[in-house]
Write a protein that holds these residues in place. Structure first.
Motif, PDB file in Angstrom:
ATOM      1  N   ARG A   5       0.858  -1.173   0.008  1.00 60.45           N
ATOM      2  CA  ARG A   5       0.129  -0.049   0.031  1.00 60.45           C
ATOM      3  C   ARG A   5       0.822   1.191   0.152  1.00 60.45           C
ATOM      4  O   ARG A   5       0.163   2.293  -0.429  1.00 60.45           O
ATOM      5  CB  ARG A   5      -0.738   0.086   1.237  1.00 60.45           C
ATOM      6  N   ASN A   6       1.896   1.269   0.629  1.00 59.13           N
ATOM      7  CA  ASN A   6       2.809   2.333   0.670  1.00 59.13           C
ATOM      8  C   ASN A   6       3.632   2.423  -0.682  1.00 59.13           C
ATOM      9  O   ASN A   6       4.488   1.385  -0.728  1.00 59.13           O
ATOM     10  CB  ASN A   6       3.739   2.290   1.990  1.00 59.13           C
ATOM     11  N   HIS A   8       6.227   4.235  -1.219  1.00 62.76           N
ATOM     12  CA  HIS A   8       7.881   4.468  -0.974  1.00 62.76           C
ATOM     13  C   HIS A   8       8.283   2.734  -0.813  1.00 62.76           C
ATOM     14  O   HIS A   8       9.384   2.524  -1.234  1.00 62.76           O
ATOM     15  CB  HIS A   8       8.190   5.237   0.166  1.00 62.76           C
ATOM     16  N   ASP A  69      -0.649   6.957  -6.072  1.00 62.39           N
ATOM     17  CA  ASP A  69      -1.463   6.020  -5.191  1.00 62.39           C
ATOM     18  C   ASP A  69      -2.699   6.426  -5.443  1.00 62.39           C
ATOM     19  O   ASP A  69      -3.342   7.306  -5.190  1.00 62.39           O
ATOM     20  CB  ASP A  69      -0.947   6.515  -3.767  1.00 62.39           C
TER      21      ASP A  69
END
Length: 73
Positions: A5-6, A8, A69
């Motif tokens: 989900r992140n 980075h 995102d």
């Protein structure tokens, strides 16, 4: 398996995977072609650096819309 989900964390994962693949491929080729363990180790290090650079380049070349995102998960 849930996606990362992140973004980075996902980018770091991609770079690490390219790093490992680069080290493995170049290290295996060098071990087969060179008789020196030091030479094979140096080649694996160079392959790791080049693999990581390729991973970063691939992420940077991806259009920003695809990297964004979307929050769809």
């Amino acid at each position: 398996m849930a996606p990362l989900r992140n973004r980075h964390l996902a980018a770091g994962f991609i770079v690490v995977m390219y790093l490992l693949i680069g080290a493995l491929v170049v290290g295996a080729l060098a071990a087969g072609l060179l008789q020196s363990e030091v030479g094979a180790s140096v080649a694996a290090g160079v392959g790791a650096v080049l693999g990581a650079a390729l991973g970063v380049w691939r992420i940077r070349c991806t259009p920003k819309e695809e990297r964004a995102d979307d929050g769809g998960y």
